[in-house]
Design a protein around this motif. Structure first.
Motif, mmCIF file in Angstrom:
data_model
loop_
_atom_site.group_PDB
_atom_site.id
_atom_site.type_symbol
_atom_site.label_atom_id
_atom_site.label_comp_id
_atom_site.label_asym_id
_atom_site.label_seq_id
_atom_site.Cartn_x
_atom_site.Cartn_y
_atom_site.Cartn_z
ATOM 1 N N MET A 109 0.851 -1.176 0.000
ATOM 2 C CA MET A 109 0.000 0.000 0.000
ATOM 3 C C MET A 109 0.895 1.237 0.000
ATOM 4 N N SER A 110 0.599 2.163 -0.879
ATOM 5 C CA SER A 110 1.380 3.391 -0.930
ATOM 6 C C SER A 110 0.837 4.412 0.053
ATOM 7 N N THR A 111 1.507 5.543 0.155
ATOM 8 C CA THR A 111 1.103 6.609 1.065
ATOM 9 C C THR A 111 0.068 7.496 0.373
ATOM 10 N N TYR A 112 -0.986 7.849 1.099
ATOM 11 C CA TYR A 112 -2.041 8.707 0.554
ATOM 12 C C TYR A 112 -2.082 10.027 1.317
ATOM 13 N N TYR A 113 -2.435 11.056 0.597
ATOM 14 C CA TYR A 113 -2.528 12.389 1.183
ATOM 15 C C TYR A 113 -3.917 12.967 0.950
ATOM 16 N N LEU A 114 -4.449 13.605 1.965
ATOM 17 C CA LEU A 114 -5.614 14.455 1.796
ATOM 18 C C LEU A 114 -5.082 15.777 1.271
ATOM 19 N N ARG A 115 -5.907 16.497 0.575
ATOM 20 C CA ARG A 115 -5.466 17.765 0.015
ATOM 21 C C ARG A 115 -6.486 18.856 0.302
ATOM 22 N N VAL A 116 -6.002 20.071 0.338
ATOM 23 C CA VAL A 116 -6.871 21.239 0.457
ATOM 24 C C VAL A 116 -6.230 22.354 -0.367
ATOM 25 N N GLU A 117 -7.059 23.035 -1.125
ATOM 26 C CA GLU A 117 -6.563 24.104 -1.977
ATOM 27 C C GLU A 117 -6.928 25.443 -1.363
ATOM 28 N N THR A 118 -5.903 26.230 -1.016
ATOM 29 C CA THR A 118 -6.105 27.556 -0.449
ATOM 30 C C THR A 118 -5.089 28.514 -1.050
ATOM 31 N N HIS A 119 -5.536 29.703 -1.335
ATOM 32 C CA HIS A 119 -4.657 30.767 -1.849
ATOM 33 C C HIS A 119 -3.821 30.290 -3.033
ATOM 34 N N ASN A 120 -4.455 29.612 -3.974
ATOM 35 C CA ASN A 120 -3.811 29.121 -5.201
ATOM 36 C C ASN A 120 -2.692 28.123 -4.934
ATOM 37 N N ARG A 121 -2.749 27.450 -3.802
ATOM 38 C CA ARG A 121 -1.778 26.410 -3.460
ATOM 39 C C ARG A 121 -2.511 25.169 -2.994
ATOM 40 N N THR A 122 -1.865 24.035 -3.144
ATOM 41 C CA THR A 122 -2.425 22.786 -2.654
ATOM 42 C C THR A 122 -1.560 22.303 -1.497
ATOM 43 N N ARG A 123 -2.187 22.159 -0.334
ATOM 44 C CA ARG A 123 -1.493 21.603 0.831
ATOM 45 C C ARG A 123 -1.858 20.142 0.962
ATOM 46 N N LYS A 124 -0.927 19.360 1.499
ATOM 47 C CA LYS A 124 -1.144 17.934 1.677
ATOM 48 C C LYS A 124 -1.160 17.602 3.165
ATOM 49 N N ILE A 125 -2.018 16.649 3.513
ATOM 50 C CA ILE A 125 -2.078 16.138 4.873
ATOM 51 C C ILE A 125 -1.977 14.626 4.783
ATOM 52 N N LEU A 126 -0.961 14.076 5.396
ATOM 53 C CA LEU A 126 -0.722 12.642 5.350
ATOM 54 C C LEU A 126 -1.810 11.885 6.110
ATOM 55 N N ILE A 127 -2.350 10.843 5.488
ATOM 56 C CA ILE A 127 -3.345 9.987 6.137
ATOM 57 C C ILE A 127 -2.629 8.982 7.022
ATOM 58 N N ASP A 128 -3.216 8.682 8.163
ATOM 59 C CA ASP A 128 -2.689 7.663 9.064
ATOM 60 C C ASP A 128 -2.864 6.302 8.389
ATOM 61 N N MET A 129 -1.829 5.857 7.688
ATOM 62 C CA MET A 129 -1.924 4.664 6.858
ATOM 63 C C MET A 129 -2.077 3.387 7.680
ATOM 64 N N ALA A 130 -1.478 3.319 8.854
ATOM 65 C CA ALA A 130 -1.609 2.125 9.692
ATOM 66 C C ALA A 130 -3.060 1.935 10.119
ATOM 67 N N TYR A 131 -3.715 3.010 10.519
ATOM 68 C CA TYR A 131 -5.117 2.919 10.928
ATOM 69 C C TYR A 131 -6.007 2.591 9.729
ATOM 70 N N LEU A 132 -5.741 3.208 8.594
ATOM 71 C CA LEU A 132 -6.524 2.958 7.387
ATOM 72 C C LEU A 132 -6.414 1.500 6.958
#
Length: 89
Positions: free
Chosen positions: A1-24
């Motif tokens: 399983m690879s690493t997944y990121y949640l994303r949010v777009e603010t001020h013309n940028r995309t920020r990433k938030i790492l998902i807790d892969m062990a729990y998932l």
């Protein structure tokens, strides 16, 4: 399983938030610390496992919270792992 990121777009940028892969991997549920939650947070996915299919956004909104504890929100993970866009922007 690879690493997944949640994303949010603010001020013309995309920020990433790492998902807790062990729990998932163990529970098939996204566990998100409450301090990371904000409007516009999404998980990019494909409707099917075909590489050429378009990328959709699964938005993590308050109505999709299936449970919560003192520190986390829990969201359903309604996909196969192959459908999630794993490449970070």
């Amino acid at each position: 399983m690879s690493t997944y990121y949640l994303r949010v777009e603010t001020h013309n940028r995309t920020r990433k938030i790492l998902i807790d892969m062990a729990y998932l991997a163990k529970h098939n549920i996204i566990r998100l610390p409450k301090y990371y939650y904000e409007e516009g947070l999404y998980l990019p996915y494909r409707k099917n496992t075909d590489v050429n299919s378009t990328i959709e956004k699964y938005e993590l909104t308050k109505d999709k919270i299936i449970k919560e504890d003192e520190d986390h929100y829990f969201f359903k993970f309604p996909f196969k792992y192959e459908q999630v866009e794993g490449v970070a922007v």
